[in-house]
Design a protein around this motif. Structure first.
Motif, short mmCIF file in Angstrom:
data_model
loop_
_atom_site.label_atom_id
_atom_site.label_comp_id
_atom_site.label_asym_id
_atom_site.label_seq_id
_atom_site.Cartn_x
_atom_site.Cartn_y
_atom_site.Cartn_z
N UNK A 191 0.83 -1.28 0.05
CA UNK A 191 -0.24 -0.05 -0.02
C UNK A 191 0.88 1.15 -0.08
N UNK A 192 0.60 1.96 -0.80
CA UNK A 192 1.18 3.64 -0.80
C UNK A 192 -0.18 4.42 -0.67
N UNK A 193 -0.26 4.93 0.48
CA UNK A 193 -1.65 5.93 0.70
C UNK A 193 -1.13 7.22 0.21
N UNK A 194 -1.92 8.40 0.56
CA UNK A 194 -1.69 9.54 0.18
C UNK A 194 -2.12 10.54 1.35
N UNK A 195 -1.55 11.80 1.20
CA UNK A 195 -1.54 12.75 2.36
C UNK A 195 -2.49 13.93 1.92
N UNK A 196 -2.70 14.89 2.70
CA UNK A 196 -3.34 16.14 2.41
C UNK A 196 -2.85 17.27 3.40
N UNK A 197 -2.66 18.46 2.57
CA UNK A 197 -2.12 19.65 3.49
C UNK A 197 -3.45 20.28 4.06
N UNK A 198 -3.53 19.97 5.48
CA UNK A 198 -5.05 20.41 6.20
C UNK A 198 -4.79 21.91 6.56
N UNK A 199 -3.47 22.53 6.39
CA UNK A 199 -3.57 24.01 6.35
C UNK A 199 -3.87 24.65 5.00
N UNK A 200 -3.88 23.91 4.04
CA UNK A 200 -4.17 24.66 2.91
C UNK A 200 -5.58 24.37 2.63
N UNK A 201 -5.81 23.13 2.64
CA UNK A 201 -7.30 22.90 2.66
C UNK A 201 -8.05 22.57 4.18
N UNK A 202 -8.87 23.72 4.45
CA UNK A 202 -9.36 23.67 5.83
C UNK A 202 -10.92 24.63 5.87
N UNK A 203 -11.64 24.21 6.50
CA UNK A 203 -12.75 25.22 6.70
C UNK A 203 -12.57 26.43 6.67
N UNK A 204 -11.40 26.87 7.56
CA UNK A 204 -11.21 28.36 7.99
C UNK A 204 -10.78 29.12 6.58
N UNK A 282 -3.13 28.73 -1.94
CA UNK A 282 -4.28 29.28 -0.79
C UNK A 282 -5.60 29.61 -1.88
N UNK A 283 -5.46 30.01 -2.99
CA UNK A 283 -6.85 30.32 -3.81
C UNK A 283 -7.37 29.15 -3.95
N UNK A 284 -6.80 27.95 -3.98
CA UNK A 284 -7.35 26.51 -4.30
C UNK A 284 -8.03 26.24 -3.06
N UNK A 285 -7.46 26.32 -2.03
CA UNK A 285 -7.90 26.21 -0.55
C UNK A 285 -9.32 27.01 -0.57
N UNK A 286 -9.22 28.22 -0.86
CA UNK A 286 -10.52 29.01 -0.50
C UNK A 286 -11.58 28.53 -1.35
N UNK A 287 -11.27 28.21 -2.71
CA UNK A 287 -12.40 27.70 -3.63
C UNK A 287 -12.92 26.27 -2.96
N UNK A 288 -12.09 25.36 -2.83
CA UNK A 288 -12.61 24.03 -2.27
C UNK A 288 -13.65 24.55 -1.02
N UNK A 289 -13.12 25.37 -0.04
CA UNK A 289 -13.84 25.68 1.27
C UNK A 289 -15.12 26.34 0.68
#
Length: 409
Positions: A191-204, A282-289
């Motif tokens: 298995x090779x899983x994945x990660x996520x940057x939770x400071x970029x992708x955040x409800x905030x 950050x612009x991508x994180x803002x759009x997803x949130x």
């Protein structure tokens, strides 16, 4: 079909170099941004921090999407007909073979089953170098989206040969590992899983002013498409489901984040949509949130990076029931619908559109669940696989990120 020894003899015992030299072959390392090369670039950065030497071989473009991690060596390629944003590697000419020989890798890692990847496997076999292959997308499913269903059996045979020529096979989910086990390749599969940057992708990162500027009213429920605008990402299903909700009078607003060759088609088919374009950082994180629901009808995802990024952003997901979505959306983090069952998808979308509390609860579960996915932890799985096939060992992963990880011969 040639027999592949799980560990070539010359690499079964420890060698004087404890940190492996890795030649990584990619079909798209940085000329178009996607989930596969995000994982590969994260991996290379991690390996180099661990003291490994890495050389990357991939098709390139005069206008890359981002700067690559590590040293990138261009390989010959051509544009793929009908998908001219992507390129097809053409093999290993003498110049690249000489460069590869001079680098003298301990491991050859191939991440794309193209001509260059298969040529790299042959090079490795002739040189007695172990091959690690990684699966990043379900290529066998692409044919249906481009009127080439008759080619699928040939594609499946090619993929079977490609993975059987590998000493180790890295897959992103336990369900896909089980498929390889059923094909008799379980002992080689890891298995090779994945990660996520939770400071970029955040409800905030949610920004109502950004939504309003894009043309999304405060009372509208933004239903997100997130990723490359290509047919195999389920664009037709996304459009059909949004059209149906609009006809029913529900207050939804399609929100499309990403670029690609099908944008003009989507603009024509779904004029109510708001298009944010290709975004990063950050612009991508803002759009997803800024979305209220993420709709993912893609059947070709091997892991589903975009689903994980939506989860980290606190956005509930309605996803087709495939191994990637099933692996991520557990414990109330989203809603799965059977493939081809549009009515089930509509039920989930209606429920979340009408119930803000349900959206908030599911988004909270998703945000919490995303905390278990770490990029360094995922990359450690790959390094552990390399060391295993070389007959070496690592101390267990302790979750310390950039902390030193001792090597043992």
């Amino acid at each position: 079909m040639p027999h592949i020894d799980p560990a070539p003899r010359s690499h079964r015992s420890g060698q004087s170099r404890q940190r492996p030299r890795v030649a990584l072959f990619s079909g798209n390392y940085n000329y178009v941004r996607d989930g596969a090369n995000q994982a590969l670039n994260r991996l290379v950065g991690y390996l180099e921090r661990r003291g490994c030497s890495v050389m990357v071989y991939s098709p390139t473009s005069p206008t890359p999407a981002f700067a690559p991690e590590g040293t990138l060596v261009p390989v010959p390629s051509i544009r793929i007909p009908g998908r001219e944003d992507y390129r097809l590697g053409l093999g290993l000419p003498r110049r690249i073979r000489a460069h590869l020989s001079a680098f003298a890798p301990d491991i050859i890692h191939v991440s794309a089953p193209d001509w260059t990847g298969t040529a790299a496997q042959s090079f490795a076999r002739d040189a007695g170098i172990p091959v690690v292959s990684s699966l990043h997308t379900r290529f066998e499913k692409y044919a249906a989206f481009y009127g080439a269903n008759l080619l699928r059996p040939a594609m499946e045979r090619h993929l079977s040969r490609f993975y059987r020529r590998s000493n180790r096979i890295l897959v992103p989910t336990p369900a896909i590992a089980a498929e390889f086990g059923e094909a008799g390749l379980g002992e080689r599969t890891r298995i090779w899983g994945r990660g996520v940057d939770r400071s970029q992708f955040t409800p905030h990162a949610r920004d109502m002013a950004w939504r309003r500027k894009l043309g999304i009213a405060d009372g509208e429920v933004a239903i997100l498409h997130f990723g490359r605008l290509v047919r195999e990402k389920g664009l037709a299903e996304y459009v059909a489901l949004c059209e149906r909700l609009i006809r029913e009078g529900l207050p939804i607003r399609p929100l499309v984040v990403g670029g690609g060759p099908e944008r003009s088609w989507m603009e024509q088919k779904l004029p109510q949509a708001r298009f944010a374009g290709h975004l990063m950082g950050p612009e991508l994180g803002r759009a997803v949130a800024g979305a209220d629901i993420f709709l993912n009808p893609s059947t070709t995802e091997a892991f589903g990076n975009v689903t994980l990024e939506a989860m980290a952003s606190g956005v509930p997901t309605v996803c087709i029931d495939v191994p990637s979505g099933r692996n991520l959306l557990q414990g109330g983090s989203g809603i799965l619908f059977p493939q081809g069952d549009m009515e089930a998808a509509l039920r989930g979308l209606r429920e979340l559109t009408r119930n803000a509390r349900a959206r908030a609860a599911m988004g909270g579960h998703a945000r919490n669940a995303s905390a278990t996915y770490d990029w360094d932890g995922a990359s450690y799985q790959v390094l552990e696989c390399y060391m295993d096939v070389l007959g070496r060992s690592l101390e267990p992963w302790d979750g310390r990120g950039d902390a030193a990880i001792p090597f043992a011969a």
